[in-house]
Every structure is written in structure tokens, then in C-alpha cells.
Design a protein around this motif. Structure first.
Motif, short mmCIF file in Angstrom:
data_model
loop_
_atom_site.label_atom_id
_atom_site.label_comp_id
_atom_site.label_asym_id
_atom_site.label_seq_id
_atom_site.Cartn_x
_atom_site.Cartn_y
_atom_site.Cartn_z
N THR A 21 44.84 42.71 33.41
CA THR A 21 44.47 42.09 33.80
C THR A 21 43.10 41.46 34.69
OG1 THR A 21 46.50 42.30 34.58
CG2 THR A 21 45.41 41.35 36.12
N ILE A 22 42.41 40.51 34.36
CA ILE A 22 41.45 40.58 35.31
C ILE A 22 41.76 40.57 36.57
CG2 ILE A 22 39.59 38.89 35.78
CD1 ILE A 22 40.39 40.13 32.86
N ASN A 23 41.30 41.75 37.63
CA ASN A 23 41.34 42.25 38.62
C ASN A 23 40.70 41.59 39.75
OD1 ASN A 23 43.38 42.82 40.73
ND2 ASN A 23 42.42 45.02 40.43
N ARG A 24 39.83 40.28 39.83
CA ARG A 24 38.94 39.67 41.19
C ARG A 24 39.32 38.92 41.91
NH1 ARG A 24 33.35 38.47 39.70
NH2 ARG A 24 32.73 39.49 41.30
N GLU A 25 40.85 38.90 42.37
CA GLU A 25 41.52 37.72 42.41
C GLU A 25 40.66 36.85 44.01
OE1 GLU A 25 45.93 36.81 44.56
OE2 GLU A 25 45.71 38.93 44.49
N ALA A 30 36.54 35.97 38.39
CA ALA A 30 35.34 34.84 36.99
C ALA A 30 35.16 36.40 36.48
CB ALA A 30 34.76 34.61 38.63
N LEU A 31 34.14 35.99 35.81
CA LEU A 31 33.88 36.87 34.56
C LEU A 31 32.34 37.40 34.86
CD1 LEU A 31 35.10 35.76 31.40
CD2 LEU A 31 35.99 37.51 32.65
N ASN A 32 32.00 38.81 35.73
CA ASN A 32 31.03 39.03 35.79
C ASN A 32 30.79 40.06 34.42
OD1 ASN A 32 32.17 41.56 36.52
ND2 ASN A 32 31.17 41.72 38.80
N ILE A 33 29.00 40.67 34.44
CA ILE A 33 28.92 40.96 33.32
C ILE A 33 30.45 42.50 33.05
CG2 ILE A 33 27.49 42.47 32.45
CD1 ILE A 33 25.37 40.57 33.17
N ASP A 34 30.11 43.17 34.39
CA ASP A 34 30.51 44.05 34.32
C ASP A 34 32.32 44.43 34.26
OD1 ASP A 34 28.22 46.20 35.14
OD2 ASP A 34 29.55 45.71 36.63
N THR A 35 32.99 43.00 34.54
CA THR A 35 34.24 43.07 33.67
C THR A 35 33.92 42.81 31.97
OG1 THR A 35 34.88 41.49 35.78
CG2 THR A 35 36.24 41.11 34.02
N LEU A 36 32.93 41.78 31.86
CA LEU A 36 33.48 42.37 30.58
C LEU A 36 32.82 42.92 29.83
CD1 LEU A 36 30.79 38.61 29.82
CD2 LEU A 36 32.90 38.97 29.58
N ALA A 64 44.70 31.70 39.37
CA ALA A 64 43.28 31.93 38.41
C ALA A 64 43.87 32.68 37.18
CB ALA A 64 42.16 32.42 39.27
N PHE A 65 43.45 32.00 35.98
CA PHE A 65 43.65 33.49 34.99
C PHE A 65 42.32 33.75 35.24
CE2 PHE A 65 42.38 33.79 30.48
CZ PHE A 65 43.18 35.10 30.25
N VAL A 66 41.18 32.91 34.81
CA VAL A 66 39.54 33.15 34.73
C VAL A 66 39.11 31.60 35.56
CG1 VAL A 66 37.67 34.17 33.49
CG2 VAL A 66 39.41 35.47 33.11
N ALA A 67 38.47 32.04 36.51
CA ALA A 67 37.87 30.51 36.87
C ALA A 67 36.69 30.28 36.44
CB ALA A 67 38.03 29.95 38.55
N GLY A 68 36.39 30.68 35.19
CA GLY A 68 35.24 31.05 34.56
C GLY A 68 33.97 32.28 34.87
N ALA A 69 32.73 32.17 34.81
CA ALA A 69 32.00 33.91 34.73
C ALA A 69 31.20 33.46 36.26
CB ALA A 69 30.16 32.64 34.04
N ASP A 70 30.97 34.01 36.79
CA ASP A 70 30.26 35.06 37.89
C ASP A 70 28.92 33.67 37.82
OD1 ASP A 70 29.45 35.79 40.24
OD2 ASP A 70 30.93 37.48 40.33
N ILE A 71 29.31 32.68 38.33
CA ILE A 71 27.76 31.69 38.45
C ILE A 71 26.27 32.08 38.96
CG2 ILE A 71 26.45 30.16 38.85
CD1 ILE A 71 29.15 28.61 38.55
N GLY A 72 27.01 33.21 40.46
CA GLY A 72 25.89 34.27 41.15
C GLY A 72 25.20 35.30 39.88
#
Length: 263
Positions: A21-25, A30-36, A64-72
Motif C-alpha cells: 500500500t502506497i502510504n502517503r495519504e 504521490a510517488l517520491n524517490i524514497d517511495t520508489l 487516490a491510488f497514486v495521484a502522480g509523482a511528487d512534483i516538488g
């Protein structure tokens, strides 16, 4: 397999299924480098574990499942950093998922956008909530998909549909996604995980060696430098040398369910 405690994902194993489970509710997962990095570690361990017969990936919460990459995180990247981001992400997570020889299902419980949709498309199958929304909005940021989106979306839905989704950046709903072949099933929001579990349970009744061989052969059909028909013939022939083949044929002739075992 010993599960680990991660910062950005949750991991449990139950009934031979690895649940990630991607756990950044708060960040819509959002996918950041550490999540990957954490996904790479968990998937590498899970896909090689005898305790795991299949994987379900989902997002925390109901939005959200994953709403994208962590743009910041990459807003100030230059070309070289962008190249490294895409290369490492594809190799360590998205290609790892795509080439997994155990079935992986994305349980899309909400928004699947950008890298989130690319994560889902790298899985073998996709089950979506009727409330889910999907899209690749990267052109709105002056980018294009960088984790295989241009390739895998085209494979799944065809050139015309892929062009429309990617060039407009528009989202589509679950029913449209089902219609064009982007997802396998649409279910009520509270049945997304159970539907994914149902699919894995059906696959678990089959020969694990044959399932892995079928995945390799299917994936070969999309590899430009590999002859898919030749791979199929080779994988088909190798099946005859397995204990699963002997058990499957014996069970058929004896009119009983097969009892396959995985090494």
C-alpha cells in the motif's frame, strides 16, 4: 519472508499474497524517490519469496491510488537529473513489475494519474473502483510520461486512444477505461481489493511454472528485439519437462483437481 517497516509504504503477507500500500495519504500517495526505493526493496524481496504467490498494489485512503509523482521533488531538475530519474525509476520499479513472473494486480481505489497510472499499467492486471479517475497529465507540466506511459498505454489501448489521453492530458473515468481496455474490471469502491484477491485465488489454482512461462511469452510479444513466437515455442516445450505438467495431466486423466507445488 520477513516483512519490514517502511516509511512510505505498508507491507503485509496474507494467504500467499503480498499486499503493498502506497502510504502517503496526505499527499494523495504521490510517488517520491524514497517511495520508489521502498517499492523496489519490497518487490525484490516479495517476488523471490516462496511465501508469495501474487501481489496486490493499492493506495492508502479512499481518494487516490497514486495521484502522480511528487512534483516538488523534481521541480528544479535539469536534463541529466531527469534522465537519471526516469532510468532508475523504470529499471528498479516499473520494469521490475512488468517483468515479474508472479501475477501483480493494481487495485485502483481512486485517482491514478501520471506516475500512478504508469505504476498500475506496469502491473499485469488492473481492477478499479467505479469512482476511480485515470490520466497522464504530464503535458500540462511541459513534460511527457517518463515511467513507460507512452509505451504501455499504447500497448493497452491502441495508438489513437493513447494519443488522445496523453496529448490532451485529460482524465477518464473507470467505465471509459474499461471500454478501451485500460483496466480489466470495474467494481464498487469497497470491492476493489476483494476482486483483486479473487483473481489471484483463481490464478493460484494453476501451475505456477506455467503462469510464469505464460507471462514471459506474453511480454515477449511487445519486445521489438525478441521473437515472441519463438519465445512461446521455447516456453511451451520447457513445460513438458516440469513436474507441474505431469501433475496436471495426471489430475485431468484421474478427474481430480491438480495439486501444483512451487519450488
Amino acid at each position: 519472508m520477513k516483512t519490514m517497516v517502511y516509511q512510505y509504504i505498508k507491507e503485509i503477507i496474507k494467504n500467499d499474497v503480498l499486499y503493498l500500500t502506497i502510504n502517503r495519504e496526505g499527499k494523495l500517495n504521490a510517488l517520491n524517490i524514497d517511495t520508489l526505493h521502498e517499492l523496489h526493496h519490497a518487490l525484490t524481496a516479495g517476488l523471490t519469496s516462496s511465501e508469495v504467490k501474487g501481489v496486490i498494489i493499492t493506495g492508502a485512503g479512499e481518494k487516490a491510488f497514486v495521484a502522480g509523482a511528487d512534483i516538488g521533488e523534481f521541480a528544479q531538475f535539469d536534463e541529466q537529473k531527469g534522465l537519471k530519474l526516469a532510468q532508475e525509476g523504470q529499471k528498479k520499479v516499473f520494469d521490475l513489475l512488468y517483468g515479474a513472473e508472479k501475477p501483480v494486480i493494481a487495485a485502483i481505489n481512486g485517482f491514478a494519474l501520471g506516475g500512478g497510472l504508469e505504476l498500475a499499467m506496469a502491473c499485469h492486471m488492473r481492477v478499479a473502483s467505479h469512482m476511480a479517475r485515470m490520466g497522464l497529465p504530464e503535458v500540462s507540466l511541459g513534460l511527457i510520461p517518463g515511467y513507460g506511459g507512452t509505451q504501455r498505454l499504447t500497448q493497452l489501448v491502441g495508438r489513437g486512444n493513447a494519443m488522445e489521453m496523453i496529448l490532451t492530458g485529460d482524465m477518464i473515468n473507470a467505465e471509459k477505461a474499461l471500454q478501451i481496455g485500460l483496466i480489466n474490471h470495474v467494481v464498487p469502491a469497497d470491492e476493489v481489493i476483494s476482486k483483486a484477491e479473487e483473481l489471484l485465488a483463481r490464478i493460484a489454482l494453476r501451475s505456477p511454472r506455467a503462469v510464469a512461462a505464460a507471462i514471459r511469452a506474453i511480454n515477449a510479444s511487445f519486445a521489438a528485439d525478441v521473437g515472441g513466437y519463438a519465445v512461446e515455442i521455447n516456453e511451451f516445450s520447457k513445460c513438458f519437462g516440469t513436474s507441474d505438467f505431469k501433475e496436471g495431466v495426471s489430475a485431468f486423466l484421474e478427474r481430480r483437481p491438480p495439486n501444483f507445488t512451487a519450488d
